[in-house]
Design a protein around this motif. Structure first.
Motif, PDB file in Angstrom:
ATOM      1  N   ARG A  20       0.875  -1.138   0.315  1.00 18.66           N
ATOM      2  CA  ARG A  20       0.222  -0.339  -0.227  1.00 18.66           C
ATOM      3  C   ARG A  20       0.890   1.310  -0.156  1.00 18.66           C
ATOM      4  NH1 ARG A  20      -3.495  -0.305   4.720  1.00 18.66           N
ATOM      5  NH2 ARG A  20      -1.739   0.513   5.695  1.00 18.66           N
ATOM      6  N   ASN A  21       2.079   1.557   0.960  1.00 20.59           N
ATOM      7  CA  ASN A  21       3.214   2.592   0.787  1.00 20.59           C
ATOM      8  C   ASN A  21       3.559   2.398  -0.387  1.00 20.59           C
ATOM      9  OD1 ASN A  21       2.130   3.267   3.425  1.00 20.59           O
ATOM     10  ND2 ASN A  21       3.626   1.621   4.241  1.00 20.59           N
ATOM     11  N   PHE A  24       1.605   4.749  -2.636  1.00 21.20           N
ATOM     12  CA  PHE A  24       1.616   6.271  -2.726  1.00 21.20           C
ATOM     13  C   PHE A  24       0.672   6.893  -3.742  1.00 21.20           C
ATOM     14  CE2 PHE A  24       2.107  10.192  -1.141  1.00 21.20           C
ATOM     15  CZ  PHE A  24       0.941  10.821  -0.235  1.00 21.20           C
ATOM     16  N   GLU A  25       2.147   6.954  -4.470  1.00 19.16           N
ATOM     17  CA  GLU A  25       2.767   7.894  -5.383  1.00 19.16           C
ATOM     18  C   GLU A  25       1.437   7.509  -6.466  1.00 19.16           C
ATOM     19  OE1 GLU A  25       6.431   8.866  -7.334  1.00 19.16           O
ATOM     20  OE2 GLU A  25       7.209   8.825  -4.604  1.00 19.16           O
ATOM     21  N   LEU A  27      -2.185   6.279  -6.593  1.00 18.45           N
ATOM     22  CA  LEU A  27      -3.053   5.956  -5.706  1.00 18.45           C
ATOM     23  C   LEU A  27      -3.366   7.132  -5.270  1.00 18.45           C
ATOM     24  CD1 LEU A  27      -3.686   2.576  -5.350  1.00 18.45           C
ATOM     25  CD2 LEU A  27      -4.629   3.836  -7.071  1.00 18.45           C
ATOM     26  N   HIS A  28      -2.463   8.253  -4.408  1.00 22.49           N
ATOM     27  CA  HIS A  28      -2.994   8.991  -3.301  1.00 22.49           C
ATOM     28  C   HIS A  28      -3.885  10.421  -4.260  1.00 22.49           C
ATOM     29  CE1 HIS A  28      -3.171  11.478  -0.034  1.00 22.49           C
ATOM     30  NE2 HIS A  28      -2.488  12.523  -0.547  1.00 22.49           N
ATOM     31  N   ASN A  29      -5.272  10.655  -3.787  1.00 15.33           N
ATOM     32  CA  ASN A  29      -6.114  11.671  -4.301  1.00 15.33           C
ATOM     33  C   ASN A  29      -6.105  11.392  -5.975  1.00 15.33           C
ATOM     34  OD1 ASN A  29      -5.941  13.558  -2.098  1.00 15.33           O
ATOM     35  ND2 ASN A  29      -3.922  14.131  -3.662  1.00 15.33           N
ATOM     36  N   LYS A  31      -9.815   9.865  -7.887  1.00 22.69           N
ATOM     37  CA  LYS A  31     -10.967   8.853  -7.909  1.00 22.69           C
ATOM     38  C   LYS A  31     -11.545   8.432  -8.946  1.00 22.69           C
ATOM     39  CE  LYS A  31     -11.666  11.383  -3.997  1.00 22.69           C
ATOM     40  NZ  LYS A  31     -11.355  10.626  -2.666  1.00 22.69           N
ATOM     41  N   HIS A  69      -7.998   2.044   0.773  1.00 22.69           N
ATOM     42  CA  HIS A  69      -7.874   2.898   1.580  1.00 22.69           C
ATOM     43  C   HIS A  69      -7.387   4.749   1.474  1.00 22.69           C
ATOM     44  CE1 HIS A  69      -4.679   3.690   4.854  1.00 22.69           C
ATOM     45  NE2 HIS A  69      -4.406   4.409   4.184  1.00 22.69           N
ATOM     46  N   TYR A  70      -6.925   4.346   0.328  1.00 22.72           N
ATOM     47  CA  TYR A  70      -6.504   5.979  -0.367  1.00 22.72           C
ATOM     48  C   TYR A  70      -7.511   7.050  -0.939  1.00 22.72           C
ATOM     49  CZ  TYR A  70      -1.946   4.712  -0.212  1.00 22.72           C
ATOM     50  OH  TYR A  70      -0.503   4.308   0.738  1.00 22.72           O
ATOM     51  N   CYS A  72      -9.886   5.698  -3.617  1.00 25.74           N
ATOM     52  CA  CYS A  72     -10.375   5.786  -5.162  1.00 25.74           C
ATOM     53  C   CYS A  72     -11.936   5.527  -4.942  1.00 25.74           C
ATOM     54  CB  CYS A  72      -9.043   4.814  -5.514  1.00 25.74           C
ATOM     55  SG  CYS A  72      -7.547   5.101  -5.467  1.00 25.74           S
TER      56      CYS A  72
END
Length: 106
Positions: A20-21, A24-25, A27-29, A31, A69-70, A72
């Motif tokens: 998951r970490n 991050f880049e 999937l973060h933000n 939608k 988690h993020y 999406c």
């Protein structure tokens, strides 16, 4: 799959957190409009025989959990993820990886 199945639940969870970490880049933000289809392609780094379902089933689980988690997607149930596709395996010497494509279904 065999290794995953036999590991202690704490170790399995740690692997999921690391995955998951790493996502991050990407999937973060992000939608994603649902419903969706997700396709997975396994690029194996050696010519050894492999069972792509053993590899991709774990990647699929970790990836879907990361999507939730993020934020999406709201859930990974059948109403949200309509189709999952495991594409044919490709040999790519020394560059093993899994490529994932998410596509909105209308």
């Amino acid at each position: 799959m065999n290794i995953y199945r036999n590991l202690h639940h704490y170790t399995n969870n740690q692997a999921k957190v690391i995955y998951r970490n790493l996502m991050f880049e990407q999937l973060h933000n992000v939608k994603i409009k649902t419903p969706i289809e997700i396709s997975f392609r396994y690029f194996k780094g050696t010519k050894r025989k492999s069972d792509k379902a053993n590899v991709l089933s774990i990647v699929e689980k970790f990836f879907c959990d990361a999507l939730i988690h993020y934020g999406c997607i709201e859930d990974d149930n059948d109403d949200i993820i309509k189709t999952t596709v495991y594409l044919p395996t490709v040999y790519d010497k020394g560059n093993a990886r899994v490529e994932i494509a998410v596509k909105e279904i209308k």
